[in-house]
Design a protein around this motif. Structure first.
Motif, PDB file in Angstrom:
ATOM      1  N   ASP A  77       0.801  -1.230   0.000  1.00  0.00           N
ATOM      2  CA  ASP A  77       0.000   0.000   0.000  1.00  0.00           C
ATOM      3  C   ASP A  77       0.831   1.276   0.000  1.00  0.00           C
ATOM      4  O   ASP A  77       0.314   2.365  -0.160  1.00  0.00           O
ATOM      5  N   ASP A  78       2.136   1.145   0.143  1.00  0.00           N
ATOM      6  CA  ASP A  78       3.035   2.297   0.119  1.00  0.00           C
ATOM      7  C   ASP A  78       3.709   2.458  -1.233  1.00  0.00           C
ATOM      8  O   ASP A  78       4.424   3.419  -1.472  1.00  0.00           O
ATOM      9  N   ALA A 126      -7.270   7.175  -3.392  1.00  0.00           N
ATOM     10  CA  ALA A 126      -6.468   6.599  -2.300  1.00  0.00           C
ATOM     11  C   ALA A 126      -7.379   5.917  -1.278  1.00  0.00           C
ATOM     12  O   ALA A 126      -7.087   4.822  -0.796  1.00  0.00           O
ATOM     13  N   ILE A 127      -8.509   6.581  -0.954  1.00  0.00           N
ATOM     14  CA  ILE A 127      -9.455   6.012   0.004  1.00  0.00           C
ATOM     15  C   ILE A 127     -10.033   4.702  -0.524  1.00  0.00           C
ATOM     16  O   ILE A 127     -10.084   3.696   0.181  1.00  0.00           O
ATOM     17  N   LYS A 130      -7.103   2.141  -0.721  1.00  0.00           N
ATOM     18  CA  LYS A 130      -6.237   2.088   0.459  1.00  0.00           C
ATOM     19  C   LYS A 130      -4.767   2.208   0.046  1.00  0.00           C
ATOM     20  O   LYS A 130      -3.921   1.387   0.427  1.00  0.00           O
ATOM     21  N   TRP A 131      -4.497   3.237  -0.743  1.00  0.00           N
ATOM     22  CA  TRP A 131      -3.121   3.513  -1.148  1.00  0.00           C
ATOM     23  C   TRP A 131      -2.564   4.684  -0.353  1.00  0.00           C
ATOM     24  O   TRP A 131      -3.129   5.772  -0.365  1.00  0.00           O
ATOM     25  N   TYR A 132      -1.448   4.457   0.342  1.00  0.00           N
ATOM     26  CA  TYR A 132      -0.868   5.476   1.209  1.00  0.00           C
ATOM     27  C   TYR A 132       0.377   6.126   0.610  1.00  0.00           C
ATOM     28  O   TYR A 132       1.072   6.872   1.281  1.00  0.00           O
ATOM     29  N   GLY A 133       0.659   5.817  -0.639  1.00  0.00           N
ATOM     30  CA  GLY A 133       1.937   6.225  -1.213  1.00  0.00           C
ATOM     31  C   GLY A 133       2.027   7.676  -1.648  1.00  0.00           C
ATOM     32  O   GLY A 133       1.202   8.522  -1.302  1.00  0.00           O
TER      33      GLY A 133
ATOM     34  N   ASN C 232      -0.436   9.610   1.431  1.00  0.00           N
ATOM     35  CA  ASN C 232      -1.868   9.895   1.560  1.00  0.00           C
ATOM     36  C   ASN C 232      -2.456   9.146   2.747  1.00  0.00           C
ATOM     37  O   ASN C 232      -2.052   8.030   3.046  1.00  0.00           O
ATOM     38  N   ALA C 234      -5.492   8.059   2.913  1.00  0.00           N
ATOM     39  CA  ALA C 234      -6.451   7.056   2.428  1.00  0.00           C
ATOM     40  C   ALA C 234      -7.627   6.910   3.393  1.00  0.00           C
ATOM     41  O   ALA C 234      -8.084   5.801   3.689  1.00  0.00           O
ATOM     42  N   LYS C 253       9.268   7.846   5.999  1.00  0.00           N
ATOM     43  CA  LYS C 253       9.948   7.684   4.707  1.00  0.00           C
ATOM     44  C   LYS C 253      11.076   8.706   4.584  1.00  0.00           C
ATOM     45  O   LYS C 253      12.175   8.395   4.116  1.00  0.00           O
TER      46      LYS C 253
END
Lengths: 188, 84, 376
Positions: A77-78, A126-127, A130-133, C232, C234, C253
């Protein structure tokens, strides 16, 4: 060097994946087409209806991408970065919000105001996934795939991401275009 | 009161873009927020705008909204009280 | 990737109600001045508002130009003059412009075309004779910080040797009424991290920082830019994550990539908007990252929330803190009170400043962090 794993486009009331048309609507307003595409993709995500037109467009392009390239879920997810660009920023929604404020009896709509920033579509995506990158939104004068690739490549080269969802997504006064690609470094 | 509740359901569906719902889908007693209808903080703010625009009732503090917007019943009761 | 390991930032400029240079702004803050003032009738229906607005715009450009272009031009010129760079013909100089709403006053006047951000960037490029790579970052309140991080990445991947990073936003009826609709504006000048904080004070201004692989371009010592990251949440498009997930990841990070231990960070320039949710979220993220004891402030009590300019204005102030061996107090706060305790500066502090973490968070669930190191 970049490799394109999949290319999704939404333009002229049609969804096209890797050059092959998947869905097309007969006519009607863009948002009516977006609703049809939403139903065609079986999204089952009522929050879709709250989004502004540009966010719906971007959301659908990535929904189609994920459905047609489920391998994207293998990235952590990152690891998936969002690099988006357009010409109009959020001006279509900005004008709608401003219309309310400038009216004889002023109304400021919070539901419209939250979409008066171009990067909100990235938040929605992203929501959903569920992507946090990494995420960045760039505004340019015109659709410039080369520049988008350069920005994507920078994140891959620096190791900040292993995959980039690179998308041009623009909706302005009924004219719209979304070109979305999943990019990785060649030789991965 | 029943007319008001029906009207509120229609207004909420329209204002909050709940395109997949009809008034029949909204139970009078069901929680509107959280698990119920799934409305969020932005929806609450839009409902505050609706109260002012449609019912001429002003809510200064969004925190008050939690109780008022709990369900269709609580909202209808609140409006009826305020417009007496 | 280029061989040069070191990337610098310096030649900073700030234009705000507090002054037209970074040094003037720092001196004003040191004297406890704030740009935030009370505006009766500022709101949608005539409510009193608090905002930081530039009342006397000194005209840098002849002819009819938007306020925001005046600010940008003046800021970039003052910054470039602190280097030996010549812009004309140098394709290795990139320009990154960060803004949320650009020339929003054009939209308010019904001119949608002029309101396009690319249009504003092109006007600026033409005025300063810049023809290299130009990018506009419009990423809500992290725009400025994200622009600086992008500048670092452009240089480290050899797409540019020098990057002019400039950010600006103006206070407008558009943004004021918008924040009002979210009930996000405070009932007083903003009070970041304060127990009784009640919301944001909007601010306007411009700032410029030059990022470069070449130390020698700077007339006054630059600082080491150790890069940064974005993440993000999310979670929600306008409310921050209750666990501070995105900000926590951006910080982790950043530290990990720069190989910097939490223990050597001696100051955090936080986002600190003064809303209940944002400041709580930051306190949670900082605690998760092991930064609960690290001295921090928000600059928003001095400048207001300058949106797309914030990351550049506030990072420029970090550079000034390093130059002056002084950390500024977190102005506006009466008594600290966030979900988790953090070490908010309550007085200006004379101390060497060696490693600074700058953070930012914004609508759309975006977060950014970056690190600056003293070269002494």
């Amino acid at each position: 060097m970049l490799q394109t794993l999949i290319n999704c486009q939404i333009a002229n009331h049609a969804l096209t994946i890797n050059g092959k048309q998947q869905f097309v609507a007969d006519g009607g307003e863009p948002e009516a087409f977006f609703k049809q595409l939403y139903q065609h993709l079986n999204c089952e995500y009522p929050k879709f209806y709250k989004m502004d037109a540009q966010s719906k467009l971007g959301f659908l392009a990535v929904e189609a991408l994920v459905q047609h390239y489920p391998g994207i879920k293998k990235f952590s997810d990152d690891d998936v970065a969002l690099v988006f660009s357009n010409r109009s920023s959020s001006l279509d929604t900005d004008a709608r919000f401003w219309k309310g404020v400038a009216a004889a009896e002023p109304v400021a709509s919070p539901a419209l105001f939250v979409y008066t920033l171009p990067n909100i579509v990235q938040g929605e995506i992203a929501i959903r996934n569920k992507w946090y990158g990494e995420n960045i939104f760039l505004v340019g004068e015109e659709y410039n795939p080369k520049q988008l690739y350069q920005n994507a490549e920078i994140l891959l080269q620096t190791g900040k991401a292993n995959a980039v969802v690179a998308m041009w997504v623009d909706f302005m006064e009924g004219q719209y275009q979304a070109v979305c690609e999943l990019l990785i470094s060649k030789g991965e | 009161m029943e007319n008001l509740k029906e009207q509120l359901k229609q207004q909420i569906i329209q204002i909050l873009n709940m395109e997949d719902l009809t008034p029949a889908d909204i139970n009078d007693e069901a929680p509107l927020f959280g698990d119920g209808l799934g409305l969020d903080s932005i929806d609450a703010l839009e409902l505050i705008v609706m109260l002012e625009q449609q019912y001429k009732i002003k809510i200064a503090n969004p925190e008050e909204g939690k109780e008022i917007f709990h369900s269709i019943n609580s909202l209808a009761n609140f409006i009826t009280e305020k417009t007496k | 990737m280029r061989n040069t390991p070191e990337i610098y930032m310096g030649a900073e400029n700030i234009i705000s109600p507090l002054g037209p240079t970074a040094a003037a702004n720092f001196a004003a803050c040191l004297n406890n001045h704030t740009g935030i003032a009370e505006y009766p009738n500022g709101g949608l229906n005539g409510e009193t508002l608090f905002a930081s607005r530039i009342s006397q715009m000194s005209v840098a450009l002849k002819g009819k130009h938007s306020r925001i272009l005046q600010l940008l031009y003046a800021s970039v010129i003052e910054s470039v003059l602190q280097t030996n760079l010549t812009l004309q013909g140098n394709q290795r100089i990139a320009l990154i412009f960060s803004t949320t709403k650009g020339d929003i006053e054009a939209l308010e006047q019904g001119d949608n075309e002029t309101a396009h951000l690319g249009n504003l960037q092109q006007q600026l490029s033409d005025l300063i004779n810049h023809s290299g790579l130009a990018q506009v970052v419009s990423n809500a309140c992290i725009s400025g910080s994200a622009a600086l991080v992008l500048a670092h990445d452009l240089i480290s991947t050899n797409h540019a040797d020098h990057v002019i990073v400039t950010g600006a936003d103006v206070v407008s009826r558009f943004t004021t009424t918008g924040f009002q609709s979210l009930h996000a504006l405070g009932s007083s000048a903003c009070r970041p991290f304060c127990k009784t904080r009640s919301g944001v004070s909007l601010g306007e201004g411009a700032a410029t920082i030059i990022v470069s692989a070449d130390k020698r371009i700077y007339k006054t010592a630059p600082y080491l830019f150790l890069g940064g990251a974005t993440s993000n949440d999310a979670n929600h498009i306008s409310g921050p994550s209750r666990t501070g997930e995105g900000l926590y990841r951006a910080i982790q990070k950043t530290l990990h990539r720069a190989n910097v231990a939490v223990s050597i960070i001696d100051f955090i320039s936080a986002h600190g908007t003064g809303t209940l949710y944002n400041d709580d979220m930051e306190s949670i993220a900082f605690n998760r990252a092991g930064l609960a004891a690290t001295p921090l402030n928000s600059m928003k009590g001095y400048f207001g929330h300058t949106l797309g300019a914030a990351g550049v204005i506030e990072t420029a102030m970090c550079l000034q803190s390093m130059r002056n061996n002084t950390l500024l107090k977190n102005i506006g706060m009466v008594e600290p009170g966030t979900a988790q305790p953090v070490n908010v500066l309550t007085q200006h502090l004379q101390t060497p400043v060696n490693m600074v973490l700058k953070t930012a968070s914004g609508f759309g669930g975006c977060n950014a962090a970056l690190l600056i190191k003293n070269t002494n």
